[in-house]
Design a protein around this motif. Structure first.
Motif, PDB file in Angstrom:
ATOM      1  N   CYS A   1       5.616   3.004   1.334  1.00 39.61           N
ATOM      2  CA  CYS A   1       5.011   1.752   0.882  1.00 39.61           C
ATOM      3  C   CYS A   1       5.064   0.771   2.047  1.00 39.61           C
ATOM      4  CB  CYS A   1       5.745   1.194  -0.326  1.00 39.61           C
ATOM      5  SG  CYS A   1       5.197  -0.452  -0.832  1.00 39.61           S
TER       6      CYS A   1
ATOM      7  N   VAL B   1       0.851  -1.189   0.000  1.00 40.04           N
ATOM      8  CA  VAL B   1       0.000   0.000   0.000  1.00 40.04           C
ATOM      9  C   VAL B   1       0.885   1.237   0.000  1.00 40.04           C
ATOM     10  CG1 VAL B   1      -1.787   1.297   1.210  1.00 40.04           C
ATOM     11  CG2 VAL B   1      -1.836  -1.214   1.222  1.00 40.04           C
ATOM     12  N   GLU B   2       0.749   2.049  -1.058  1.00 42.37           N
ATOM     13  CA  GLU B   2       1.529   3.276  -1.166  1.00 42.37           C
ATOM     14  C   GLU B   2       0.751   4.450  -0.600  1.00 42.37           C
ATOM     15  OE1 GLU B   2       2.134   1.261  -5.352  1.00 42.37           O
ATOM     16  OE2 GLU B   2       0.483   1.651  -3.972  1.00 42.37           O
ATOM     17  N   SER B   3       1.494   5.467  -0.211  1.00 42.36           N
ATOM     18  CA  SER B   3       0.897   6.732   0.209  1.00 42.36           C
ATOM     19  C   SER B   3       1.936   7.833   0.052  1.00 42.36           C
ATOM     20  CB  SER B   3       0.415   6.661   1.661  1.00 42.36           C
ATOM     21  OG  SER B   3       1.507   6.424   2.532  1.00 42.36           O
ATOM     22  N   GLY B   4       1.466   9.073   0.131  1.00 41.13           N
ATOM     23  CA  GLY B   4       2.380  10.200   0.109  1.00 41.13           C
ATOM     24  C   GLY B   4       2.396  10.997  -1.173  1.00 41.13           C
TER      25      GLY B   4
ATOM     26  N   THR C   1       0.320   5.603  -6.526  1.00 38.60           N
ATOM     27  CA  THR C   1       0.000   6.903  -5.948  1.00 38.60           C
ATOM     28  C   THR C   1       0.444   7.987  -6.933  1.00 38.60           C
ATOM     29  OG1 THR C   1       0.229   8.325  -3.986  1.00 38.60           O
ATOM     30  CG2 THR C   1       2.182   7.080  -4.645  1.00 38.60           C
TER      31      THR C   1
END
Length: 119
Positions: A22, A5-8, A113
């Motif tokens: 991640c 799961v990616e973020s940012g 993302t």
């Protein structure tokens, strides 16, 4: 099985910085390498940076010196620190992991993302 799961991601002005994260879950002990790839509209997905379980890193020429890949193994999290961002860095960034089980290898991808760099 490994889940990523990616973020940012987000919108940022040229010259600024952004950090992607991640988080891996599942059979994380089987991971031998992780990395970041990106895909811009109308272009093929390309390698940005990778890091092996031993800590060896690799960068695309276009980001070397501006981006840094690193990880926190205790948190099963990988990061991509991006500095001096350019409009050409605009793309969907994907987290990637390669796991090994016996003689077989499997590749896993996150959902991506979006990173948008405005001029």
């Amino acid at each position: 099985q490994v889940e990523l799961v990616e973020s940012g991601g987000g919108l940022v002005q040229a010259g600024r910085s952004l950090r992607l994260s991640c988080v891996a879950s599942g059979i994380t002990f089987s991971i031998i390498a992780t990395g970041w790839y990106r895909q811009a509209p109308g272009k093929e997905r390309e390698l940005v940076a990778t890091i092996t379980s031993g800590g060896t890193t690799q960068y695309a020429d276009s980001v070397r010196g501006r981006f840094t890949i690193f990880r926190d193994s205790r948190e099963n999290t990988m990061y991509l620190q991006m500095r001096s961002l350019e409009p050409a860095d605009t793309a969907v960034y994907y987290c990637n992991a390669v796991s090994k089980s016996g003689f077989s290898r499997s590749t896993f991808w996150g959902q991506g993302t979006q990173v948008t760099v405005s001029s």
